[in-house]
Motif scaffolding. Structure first.
Motif, short mmCIF file in Angstrom:
data_model
loop_
_atom_site.label_atom_id
_atom_site.label_comp_id
_atom_site.label_asym_id
_atom_site.label_seq_id
_atom_site.Cartn_x
_atom_site.Cartn_y
_atom_site.Cartn_z
N UNK A 297 0.86 -1.17 0.00
CA UNK A 297 0.00 0.00 0.00
C UNK A 297 0.90 1.22 0.00
N UNK A 298 0.60 2.23 -0.82
CA UNK A 298 1.47 3.40 -0.87
C UNK A 298 1.56 4.15 0.46
N UNK A 299 0.54 4.01 1.31
CA UNK A 299 0.58 4.68 2.61
C UNK A 299 1.23 3.82 3.69
N UNK A 300 1.63 2.61 3.35
CA UNK A 300 2.35 1.75 4.28
C UNK A 300 1.48 0.97 5.25
N UNK A 301 0.17 0.96 5.06
CA UNK A 301 -0.68 0.20 5.98
C UNK A 301 -0.38 -1.29 5.95
N UNK A 302 0.11 -1.78 4.83
CA UNK A 302 0.46 -3.19 4.74
C UNK A 302 1.42 -3.41 3.58
#
Length: 172
Positions: free
Chosen positions: A132-137
């Protein structure tokens, strides 16, 4: 001497106003995606070989490029009873394309959404780094449940290069 002192003060103030890391398992560095773009080769079942906390039950991910006329992903999770009996359950998440190798996927029973990017896939489409680009996974996926240690290592290195905290990743 005054110039050096002024330079040190400016550097210290800049450090104090630095942007904090993004939430999740990656920093906010630019995220790349693979240029390999072949939905037919990406299609099918992938075993989850690496994941972050929160995706512990996720066992498999399948890309379905033409599910009821639209792309979709099946996320297979393992559910276990107190008795120790376990069952794998698949759910179809509809996908909206955001461009090559990028989708927003929507859960079947809620408003849950995930943005899924193929950060890397090996030439033989045997191992993939998903994030995920936001780093959630982030996931390391492989066509098989065992083997391919060199490709699993490469997928982790690509995630690391893209700002993911691979120290937090759990491997199977």
């Amino acid at each position: 001497m005054k110039a050096w002192c002024a330079l040190i003060v400016v550097a210290a103030l800049t450090a104090c106003t630095a942007k904090p890391p993004a939430p999740g398992y990656r920093d906010d560095s630019p995220l790349s995606i693979t240029t390999r773009d072949d939905d037919k080769r990406l299609a099918g079942d992938w075993q989850v070989r690496g994941y972050y906390p929160g995706d512990d039950a996720l066992q498999q991910v399948a890309f379905l490029p033409e599910w009821q006329g639209t792309p979709a992903f099946e996320l297979v999770t393992r559910s276990c009873e107190d008795t120790g009996d376990c069952e794998d359950v698949g759910e179809i998440w509809r996908a909206k394309s955001l461009g090559p190798n990028r989708w927003t996927i929507s859960g079947p029973h809620s408003e849950a959404e995930r943005e899924l990017w193929v950060v890397w896939v090996d030439e033989g489409y045997r191992t993939a780094a998903i994030g995920a680009p936001d780093g959630r996974y982030g996931w390391v996926l492989d066509r098989t449940a065992k083997g391919g240690a060199d490709r699993i290592k490469a997928a982790r290195e690509i995630l690391d290069f893209n700002g993911y905290d691979i120290g937090a990743m759990i491997l199977r």
